[in-house]
Write a protein that holds these residues in place. Structure first.
Motif, PDB file in Angstrom:
ATOM      1  N   ALA A 149       0.810  -1.215   0.000  1.00 34.17           N
ATOM      2  CA  ALA A 149       0.000   0.000   0.000  1.00 34.17           C
ATOM      3  C   ALA A 149       0.845   1.268   0.000  1.00 34.17           C
ATOM      4  O   ALA A 149       0.373   2.336   0.382  1.00 34.17           O
ATOM      5  CB  ALA A 149      -0.943  -0.002   1.206  1.00 34.17           C
ATOM      6  N   ILE A 150       2.098   1.155  -0.417  1.00 33.87           N
ATOM      7  CA  ILE A 150       2.981   2.305  -0.511  1.00 33.87           C
ATOM      8  C   ILE A 150       3.627   2.308  -1.894  1.00 33.87           C
ATOM      9  O   ILE A 150       3.984   1.258  -2.425  1.00 33.87           O
ATOM     10  CB  ILE A 150       4.061   2.303   0.608  1.00 33.87           C
ATOM     11  N   SER A 151       3.770   3.476  -2.479  1.00 33.54           N
ATOM     12  CA  SER A 151       4.414   3.562  -3.787  1.00 33.54           C
ATOM     13  C   SER A 151       5.916   3.414  -3.630  1.00 33.54           C
ATOM     14  O   SER A 151       6.479   3.709  -2.560  1.00 33.54           O
ATOM     15  CB  SER A 151       4.101   4.908  -4.452  1.00 33.54           C
ATOM     16  N   LYS A 162      12.334  12.178   9.450  1.00 35.10           N
ATOM     17  CA  LYS A 162      12.282  12.812  10.764  1.00 35.10           C
ATOM     18  C   LYS A 162      10.834  12.944  11.220  1.00 35.10           C
ATOM     19  O   LYS A 162       9.912  13.020  10.415  1.00 35.10           O
ATOM     20  CB  LYS A 162      12.937  14.188  10.706  1.00 35.10           C
ATOM     21  N   GLY A 163      10.646  13.003  12.526  1.00 37.94           N
ATOM     22  CA  GLY A 163       9.297  13.104  13.067  1.00 37.94           C
ATOM     23  C   GLY A 163       8.597  11.760  13.070  1.00 37.94           C
ATOM     24  O   GLY A 163       9.242  10.707  13.128  1.00 37.94           O
ATOM     25  N   GLU A 164       7.272  11.789  13.003  1.00 41.95           N
ATOM     26  CA  GLU A 164       6.509  10.534  12.988  1.00 41.95           C
ATOM     27  C   GLU A 164       6.773   9.780  11.690  1.00 41.95           C
ATOM     28  O   GLU A 164       6.696  10.350  10.592  1.00 41.95           O
ATOM     29  CB  GLU A 164       5.010  10.818  13.107  1.00 41.95           C
ATOM     30  N   LEU A 165       7.059   8.506  11.829  1.00 41.33           N
ATOM     31  CA  LEU A 165       7.342   7.685  10.649  1.00 41.33           C
ATOM     32  C   LEU A 165       6.055   7.380   9.887  1.00 41.33           C
ATOM     33  O   LEU A 165       4.954   7.415  10.439  1.00 41.33           O
ATOM     34  CB  LEU A 165       8.009   6.375  11.069  1.00 41.33           C
ATOM     35  N   VAL A 166       6.220   7.057   8.615  1.00 38.12           N
ATOM     36  CA  VAL A 166       5.092   6.623   7.801  1.00 38.12           C
ATOM     37  C   VAL A 166       4.667   5.224   8.243  1.00 38.12           C
ATOM     38  O   VAL A 166       5.507   4.345   8.466  1.00 38.12           O
ATOM     39  CB  VAL A 166       5.470   6.629   6.307  1.00 38.12           C
ATOM     40  N   GLY A 189      12.693   1.519   8.013  1.00 39.81           N
ATOM     41  CA  GLY A 189      12.505   2.928   8.313  1.00 39.81           C
ATOM     42  C   GLY A 189      11.063   3.381   8.374  1.00 39.81           C
ATOM     43  O   GLY A 189      10.770   4.571   8.183  1.00 39.81           O
ATOM     44  N   PHE A 190      10.161   2.446   8.706  1.00 40.75           N
ATOM     45  CA  PHE A 190       8.737   2.758   8.760  1.00 40.75           C
ATOM     46  C   PHE A 190       8.131   2.228  10.065  1.00 40.75           C
ATOM     47  O   PHE A 190       8.816   1.591  10.857  1.00 40.75           O
ATOM     48  CB  PHE A 190       8.019   2.163   7.545  1.00 40.75           C
ATOM     49  N   ASP A 191       6.849   2.511  10.263  1.00 43.51           N
ATOM     50  CA  ASP A 191       6.158   2.134  11.493  1.00 43.51           C
ATOM     51  C   ASP A 191       5.095   1.080  11.165  1.00 43.51           C
ATOM     52  O   ASP A 191       4.141   1.371  10.445  1.00 43.51           O
ATOM     53  CB  ASP A 191       5.503   3.382  12.096  1.00 43.51           C
ATOM     54  N   PRO A 192       5.250  -0.149  11.658  1.00 35.27           N
ATOM     55  CA  PRO A 192       4.285  -1.197  11.315  1.00 35.27           C
ATOM     56  C   PRO A 192       2.947  -1.017  12.015  1.00 35.27           C
ATOM     57  O   PRO A 192       2.890  -0.645  13.189  1.00 35.27           O
ATOM     58  CB  PRO A 192       4.980  -2.474  11.795  1.00 35.27           C
ATOM     59  N   VAL A 193       1.882  -1.279  11.278  1.00 32.72           N
ATOM     60  CA  VAL A 193       0.532  -1.261  11.835  1.00 32.72           C
ATOM     61  C   VAL A 193      -0.107  -2.613  11.535  1.00 32.72           C
ATOM     62  O   VAL A 193      -0.441  -2.911  10.376  1.00 32.72           O
ATOM     63  CB  VAL A 193      -0.321  -0.123  11.236  1.00 32.72           C
ATOM     64  N   GLN A 213      -1.429   6.149   0.294  1.00 33.66           N
ATOM     65  CA  GLN A 213      -1.506   7.411   1.020  1.00 33.66           C
ATOM     66  C   GLN A 213      -0.346   7.468   2.016  1.00 33.66           C
ATOM     67  O   GLN A 213      -0.044   6.476   2.670  1.00 33.66           O
ATOM     68  CB  GLN A 213      -2.836   7.525   1.770  1.00 33.66           C
ATOM     69  N   VAL A 214       0.286   8.621   2.124  1.00 30.92           N
ATOM     70  CA  VAL A 214       1.389   8.782   3.075  1.00 30.92           C
ATOM     71  C   VAL A 214       0.786   9.180   4.417  1.00 30.92           C
ATOM     72  O   VAL A 214       0.436  10.345   4.643  1.00 30.92           O
ATOM     73  CB  VAL A 214       2.399   9.843   2.583  1.00 30.92           C
ATOM     74  N   LEU A 215       0.667   8.197   5.307  1.00 35.31           N
ATOM     75  CA  LEU A 215       0.014   8.395   6.595  1.00 35.31           C
ATOM     76  C   LEU A 215       0.915   7.904   7.720  1.00 35.31           C
ATOM     77  O   LEU A 215       1.634   6.916   7.563  1.00 35.31           O
ATOM     78  CB  LEU A 215      -1.302   7.616   6.638  1.00 35.31           C
ATOM     79  N   THR A 216       0.854   8.568   8.850  1.00 36.68           N
ATOM     80  CA  THR A 216       1.551   8.051  10.026  1.00 36.68           C
ATOM     81  C   THR A 216       0.784   6.845  10.551  1.00 36.68           C
ATOM     82  O   THR A 216      -0.380   6.610  10.169  1.00 36.68           O
ATOM     83  CB  THR A 216       1.633   9.111  11.134  1.00 36.68           C
ATOM     84  N   ALA A 217       1.400   6.106  11.455  1.00 34.26           N
ATOM     85  CA  ALA A 217       0.714   4.961  12.055  1.00 34.26           C
ATOM     86  C   ALA A 217      -0.555   5.414  12.762  1.00 34.26           C
ATOM     87  O   ALA A 217      -1.596   4.751  12.685  1.00 34.26           O
ATOM     88  CB  ALA A 217       1.643   4.245  13.021  1.00 34.26           C
TER      89      ALA A 217
END
Length: 226
Positions: A149-151, A162-166, A189-193, A213-217
């Motif tokens: 679900a990520i390009s 930096k900041g909240e990861l995708v 380098g991402f945040d698993p959901v 969509q580029v969304l934070t966790a």
């Protein structure tokens, strides 16, 4: 005693925890190649593969001494974990050709069914939900839907930002497989959901509200009602 434990763990399909993993990558295109780069940088051993491994030598060399190129059969046999990142229409053939090598292994599936490219089987996969459909095409593996679900552009540009990861949604029926997949999402380098079982993977399929969509966790969980 330790050697016997290692043998038993290997026989059970267990994946080493806390140590660099061996990752076989079947399909080293835009998604597979990007993840190979991120995981090699994180210290994992990667074997990238395609039907024409000679075309991957330059990429393998650029990834450093822990990377090499080979055939899909070699990648499937090599990996503690195997990433399959091929056009969805090729998945049935991968499942048939590599059934022996993949049996019992954790497999991350990134593919998305597009009817205009993959034909009628893609229509059926979308109806079922890709998590359910992929499990039927890859019997005997410990399947996790991930990185679909990520390009590839965002995979490259947003890793370790930096900041909240995708956030990266993942789904699977095997708890240990989900734990390993979560680790690899973090290492990339991402945040698993964790969305839930494979039947819930439909919520981040093509056409869903969260697809590419580029969304934070946090944002991802909100949209998915988690």
């Amino acid at each position: 005693m330790g050697a016997w434990i290692a043998v038993l763990l290997a026989a059970a399909g267990a994946v080493p925890t806390g140590k660099p993993l061996k990752i076989g990558i079947i399909g080293a295109g835009k998604i597979g190649g990007s993840l190979a780069t991120l995981w090699a940088k994180a210290g994992h051993e990667v074997l990238i593969s395609s039907r024409h491994p000679e075309e991957l030598q330059e990429l393998a060399k650029s990834l450093g001494p822990k990377a090499r190129a080979g055939t899909p059969q070699e990648a499937a046999a090599f990996g503690d974990v195997v990433l399959i990142s091929v056009p969805y229409g090729a998945l049935p053939q991968v499942g048939r050709d590599l059934a022996k090598q993949l049996k019992g292994k954790i497999v991350l599936d990134t593919g998305n069914p597009y009817p205009e490219r993959d034909g009628e089987m893609a229509v059926e996969a979308r109806k079922k939900g890709t998590g359910v459909a992929s499990a039927e095409l890859l019997p005997g593996v410990r399947l996790v839907r991930a990185f679909n679900a990520i390009s590839y552009r965002n995979l490259r540009s947003e890793a370790h930002r930096k900041g909240e990861l995708v956030g990266i949604p993942i789904a699977g029926d095997d708890k240990d497989a989900l734990n390993v997949a979560s680790r690899l999402v973090k290492d990339a380098g991402f945040d698993p959901v964790v969305v839930g079982p494979l039947s819930r993977a439909k919520s981040f399929d093509v056409g869903s509200d969260v697809y590419v969509q580029v969304l934070t966790a946090r944002e991802l969980k909100s949209r998915l009602g988690l």
